[in-house]
Scaffold this active site. Structure first.
Site, PDB file in Angstrom:
ATOM      1  N   GLU A   1      -6.933  18.031   5.213  1.00 20.08           N
ATOM      2  CA  GLU A   1      -5.834  17.265   5.326  1.00 20.08           C
ATOM      3  C   GLU A   1      -4.810  17.905   4.298  1.00 20.08           C
ATOM      4  O   GLU A   1      -5.066  18.719   3.302  1.00 20.08           O
ATOM      5  CB  GLU A   1      -6.260  16.064   4.836  1.00 20.08           C
ATOM      6  CG  GLU A   1      -7.264  15.016   5.730  1.00 20.08           C
ATOM      7  CD  GLU A   1      -7.536  13.675   5.460  1.00 20.08           C
ATOM      8  OE1 GLU A   1      -7.454  12.715   6.342  1.00 20.08           O
ATOM      9  OE2 GLU A   1      -7.793  13.532   4.210  1.00 20.08           O
TER      10      GLU A   1
ATOM     11  N   TRP B   1       2.268   9.378  10.102  1.00 26.06           N
ATOM     12  CA  TRP B   1       1.496  10.227   9.256  1.00 26.06           C
ATOM     13  C   TRP B   1       2.151  11.380   8.301  1.00 26.06           C
ATOM     14  O   TRP B   1       3.466  11.677   8.556  1.00 26.06           O
ATOM     15  CB  TRP B   1       0.047  10.513   9.869  1.00 26.06           C
ATOM     16  CG  TRP B   1      -0.612   9.371  10.159  1.00 26.06           C
ATOM     17  CD1 TRP B   1      -0.296   8.102  10.006  1.00 26.06           C
ATOM     18  CD2 TRP B   1      -2.065   9.464  10.290  1.00 26.06           C
ATOM     19  NE1 TRP B   1      -1.393   7.031  10.585  1.00 26.06           N
ATOM     20  CE2 TRP B   1      -2.492   7.969  10.668  1.00 26.06           C
ATOM     21  CE3 TRP B   1      -3.145  10.230  10.447  1.00 26.06           C
ATOM     22  CZ2 TRP B   1      -3.813   7.588  10.954  1.00 26.06           C
ATOM     23  CZ3 TRP B   1      -4.339   9.927  10.731  1.00 26.06           C
ATOM     24  CH2 TRP B   1      -4.728   8.802  10.966  1.00 26.06           C
ATOM     25  N   SER B   2       1.576  11.945   7.601  1.00 23.61           N
ATOM     26  CA  SER B   2       2.008  12.906   6.570  1.00 23.61           C
ATOM     27  C   SER B   2       2.689  14.174   7.027  1.00 23.61           C
ATOM     28  O   SER B   2       2.395  14.534   8.157  1.00 23.61           O
ATOM     29  CB  SER B   2       0.931  13.340   5.564  1.00 23.61           C
ATOM     30  OG  SER B   2       0.440  12.177   4.765  1.00 23.61           O
TER      31      SER B   2
ATOM     32  N   TRP C   1       0.805  -1.305   0.204  1.00 20.82           N
ATOM     33  CA  TRP C   1       0.092  -0.007  -0.131  1.00 20.82           C
ATOM     34  C   TRP C   1       0.775   1.411   0.003  1.00 20.82           C
ATOM     35  O   TRP C   1       1.812   1.359   0.749  1.00 20.82           O
ATOM     36  CB  TRP C   1      -0.887   0.155   1.327  1.00 20.82           C
ATOM     37  CG  TRP C   1      -1.581   1.435   1.491  1.00 20.82           C
ATOM     38  CD1 TRP C   1      -1.284   2.437   2.295  1.00 20.82           C
ATOM     39  CD2 TRP C   1      -2.688   1.702   1.235  1.00 20.82           C
ATOM     40  NE1 TRP C   1      -2.066   3.488   2.198  1.00 20.82           N
ATOM     41  CE2 TRP C   1      -3.154   3.016   1.598  1.00 20.82           C
ATOM     42  CE3 TRP C   1      -3.907   1.046   0.263  1.00 20.82           C
ATOM     43  CZ2 TRP C   1      -4.364   3.755   1.242  1.00 20.82           C
ATOM     44  CZ3 TRP C   1      -5.178   1.936   0.075  1.00 20.82           C
ATOM     45  CH2 TRP C   1      -5.172   3.166   0.503  1.00 20.82           C
ATOM     46  N   MET C   2       0.544   2.004  -0.869  1.00 20.80           N
ATOM     47  CA  MET C   2       1.062   3.722  -0.816  1.00 20.80           C
ATOM     48  C   MET C   2       0.135   4.682  -0.842  1.00 20.80           C
ATOM     49  O   MET C   2      -0.969   4.452  -1.656  1.00 20.80           O
ATOM     50  CB  MET C   2       2.082   3.838  -2.235  1.00 20.80           C
ATOM     51  CG  MET C   2       2.552   5.121  -2.067  1.00 20.80           C
ATOM     52  SD  MET C   2       3.428   5.491  -3.639  1.00 20.80           S
ATOM     53  CE  MET C   2       2.601   5.076  -4.916  1.00 20.80           C
ATOM     54  N   ASN C   3       0.007   5.718   0.177  1.00 19.89           N
ATOM     55  CA  ASN C   3      -0.743   6.661  -0.271  1.00 19.89           C
ATOM     56  C   ASN C   3       0.018   8.090  -0.402  1.00 19.89           C
ATOM     57  O   ASN C   3       0.813   8.101  -1.153  1.00 19.89           O
ATOM     58  CB  ASN C   3      -1.891   6.653   0.795  1.00 19.89           C
ATOM     59  CG  ASN C   3      -1.701   6.803   2.375  1.00 19.89           C
ATOM     60  OD1 ASN C   3      -1.158   5.887   2.764  1.00 19.89           O
ATOM     61  ND2 ASN C   3      -2.265   7.897   3.104  1.00 19.89           N
ATOM     62  N   ASP C   4      -0.302   9.163   0.543  1.00 17.57           N
ATOM     63  CA  ASP C   4       0.118  10.480   0.297  1.00 17.57           C
ATOM     64  C   ASP C   4       1.705  10.530   0.175  1.00 17.57           C
ATOM     65  O   ASP C   4       2.666   9.938   0.888  1.00 17.57           O
ATOM     66  CB  ASP C   4      -0.137  11.284   1.618  1.00 17.57           C
ATOM     67  CG  ASP C   4      -1.449  11.169   2.418  1.00 17.57           C
ATOM     68  OD1 ASP C   4      -2.302  10.565   1.741  1.00 17.57           O
ATOM     69  OD2 ASP C   4      -1.523  11.763   3.327  1.00 17.57           O
TER      70      ASP C   4
HETATM   71  N1  DQQ Z   1      -3.354  10.556   5.068  1.00 19.56           N
HETATM   72  C1  DQQ Z   1      -2.403  10.319   6.041  1.00 19.56           C
HETATM   73  C2  DQQ Z   1      -2.819  11.643   6.987  1.00 19.56           C
HETATM   74  C3  DQQ Z   1      -3.392  12.659   6.070  1.00 19.56           C
HETATM   75  C4  DQQ Z   1      -4.302  11.439   5.062  1.00 19.56           C
HETATM   76  C5  DQQ Z   1      -2.608   9.169   6.749  1.00 19.56           C
HETATM   77  C6  DQQ Z   1      -4.762  11.905   3.836  1.00 19.56           C
HETATM   78  O1  DQQ Z   1      -1.890  12.172   7.699  1.00 19.56           O
HETATM   79  O2  DQQ Z   1      -4.295  13.253   6.638  1.00 19.56           O
HETATM   80  O3  DQQ Z   1      -1.937   7.920   5.963  1.00 19.56           O
HETATM   81  O4  DQQ Z   1      -4.682  11.028   2.820  1.00 19.56           O
END
Ligand code: DQQ
Length: 555
Positions: free
Chosen positions: A230, A111-112, A49-52
């Site tokens: 966010e 987190w981000s 998994w990858m997000n921000d």
């Molecule tokens: N993703 C992070 C948060 C942020 C959110 C957590 C936005 O820090 O608010 O993985 O996609």
């Protein structure tokens, strides 16, 4: 805006000179055979998994990208800062994770956040830690060894957490610190995303030493029509130049952009910022009915972050592109999430190209764009409107472009439009993703609608096939309508009207994969249009390698 444009190029194996060696070379061609939806030139980790995007930066000749990552699976969880480096923003080396949960202030997740380069070329990370009791706090980390060009190891400050949710801040709504900027008084400022009394807010902090931070009495900005913000981003843009500017720059030749992520989109507003009073006077507010609904992208694009590339004097935008298939599909694929990196100039071109000029696209016609790898391509097309007076009348109630596109999908015949491109299409058009325009007229004004219709993108069921739409702020009497689409196996990023509106879509064709994918230009309107020029290129595979730290051999 300068940041709303394209992809870059290059080559990079010089990283070997910096003491990195590849332990596992991901063979992208092999992968593509078994995994038709993995991309060829968009950023992806090898699995999971990858997000921000987090803390992108340029430091001493190298680009760094950190990102939210689950080391243990293809769904969100165990959030860690993964780290990759590149010489050119196309070819990447994945190195050791930079920050992982380890102490009371981040034990439930890292987190981000963002990087700021302090005087003396010293990068620092400010990130949100999910602490004990799941409280959101802001932490600091610094490179362990500044003489390591890859900045492989990061140490957490003994003073963490530096900012905590007190004085009316809800511990569930306090996250995602921006890159800090320095005012003329040499004091650092940073904003943190929040929701106060139910309204999206950018809480402002100030610090002389980057360790002791004081909350300002007033937020930098807040907006009653939105909830939690966010991943805020706050940076200057030049008014009269297309060059990017450093985050701490501010003068009469700049405006500031405030971006916030909410409602699944990245919205931005413009204003002027006066550092003396830390006052941000906005031109129009978020979701303001008198302003335009300004988004970086009207499709799938979230939690983005910019940085100033001091080498090329440009501001680069990274954004997370989520999947449109199901969680169980992601578990089967073993991965989820892409990054989109946008900047101007340069392309990772392959050997095969095609172009046409001054070609009439008659009413009802579909013409193939042959000779390229249509599942991995870059296409630029410019449409000339021959009979503008034939545009349909715009109903004043049609104010929502996404709704309008979903009511007038590509199959619905109009007058001037739909015309555009069919990407990821089978030869018989059973599968197709249509990116197209429709032109409307209201009194003496013309309105250009851009759509991305995924309803026929795959014969597979259970996918999110939402149709996306945007109005383009342009006058078709004075310029041709351009479209650029970057196509990469399961993503198509489209830039209309020289990038004034962007729409990103994820698609998972079942039939239109590999050599069975075709590209067409089409015109389903009753009025003829002309393709004044079309250029298409096959894109090369990016080189992506993973590394392990070089360890001393056992003796
Ligand atoms: N993703 C992070 C948060 C942020 C959110 C957590 C936005 O820090 O608010 O993985 O996609």
């Amino acid at each position: 805006m300068e940041i709303s444009a394209f992809w870059v190029v290059g080559i990079c194996f010089l990283l070997v000179d910096h003491g990195v060696h590849a332990s596992h070379n991901t063979n992208r061609n092999l992968q593509a055979t078994y995994q038709p939806y993995r991309t060829a030139y968009h950023f992806q980790p090898p699995k999971n998994w990858m997000n921000d995007p987090n803390g992108p930066m340029y430091h001493k000749g190298l680009y760094h990208l950190f990102y939210q990552y689950n080391p243990y699976g293809a769904v969100w969880g165990n959030i860690t800062w993964a780290h990759s480096v590149s010489y050119d923003l196309v070819n990447w080396v994945h190195i050791d994770h930079a920050i992982s949960p380890s102490q009371p202030s981040d034990i439930n997740g890292c987190w981000s956040g963002s990087t700021t380069i302090l005087p003396g070329e010293k990068p620092t990370i400010l990130y949100t830690g999910i602490g004990t009791k799941n409280r959101q706090v802001q932490n600091l980390a610094m490179p362990k060894n500044l003489s390591d060009p890859l900045l492989r190891e990061w140490i957490k400050s003994p003073y963490n957490p530096l900012m905590t949710p007190i004085d009316g801040i809800d511990p569930d709504f306090f996250r995602d610190p921006t890159t800090a900027w320095q005012g003329p008084d040499k004091i650092w400022r940073v904003i943190v995303g929040s929701q106060i009394n139910g309204h999206g807010t950018a809480i402002l902090y100030r610090s002389k030493d980057f360790v002791n931070w004081t909350r300002s009495d007033n937020p930098l900005h807040s907006s009653v029509k939105t909830e939690m913000w966010e991943c805020p981003d706050f940076f200057p843009v030049g008014i009269s130049s297309t060059n990017g500017v450093d985050t701490s720059s501010q003068d009469k030749y700049t405006k500031h952009v405030l971006k916030a992520s909410f409602n699944h989109h990245d919205y931005y507003i413009l204003g002027s910022y006066m550092p003396e009073k830390d006052k941000f006077s906005v031109e129009t507010d978020f979701m303001d009915s008198t302003g335009m609904d300004l988004r970086y992208d009207y499709g799938k694009f979230y939690a983005s972050k910019t940085f100033f590339d001091s080498a090329m004097k440009r501001r680069i935008l990274w954004g997370w592109i989520n999947e449109s298939d199901s969680e169980s599909d992601d578990i089967k694929k073993g991965w989820s999430g892409l990054q989109s990196g946008r900047l101007k100039k340069s392309r990772n071109y392959g050997p095969r190209t095609v172009s046409f000029h001054a070609k009439k696209l008659k009413s009802g016609s579909t013409i193939e764009v042959p000779g390229i790898t249509a599942s991995q391509a870059d296409v630029e097309v410019s449409f000339e409107l021959l009979n503008l007076e034939e545009a349909e009348l715009m109903d004043p109630s049609w104010t929502d472009p996404q709704l309008l596109c979903s009511q007038k999908k590509a199959s619905v015949r109009g007058k001037l439009g739909p015309f555009g491109l069919l990407v990821f299409a089978t030869k018989d058009l059973t599968e197709q993703t249509a990116i197209y325009f429709r032109i409307f007229r209201r009194k003496d004004k013309y309105i250009v609608l851009m759509c991305s219709d995924q309803s026929r993108s795959s014969v597979r069921e259970g996918l999110d096939k939402t149709t996306y739409g945007a109005f383009i702020d342009m006058d078709p009497r004075h310029e041709n309508i351009t479209l650029r689409s970057l196509i990469d196996h399961s993503i198509v990023e489209s830039f209309g009207g020289e990038g004034r509106a962007c729409i990103t879509a994820r698609v998972y064709p079942k039939l239109a994969i590999h050599k069975q994918a075709y590209l067409f230009a089409f015109n389903h309107g009753t009025s003829h249009v002309k393709i004044s020029r079309l250029n298409a290129w096959t894109m090369e595979n990016a080189q992506i390698v993973s590394t392990k730290k070089r360890r001393k051999p056992h003796v």
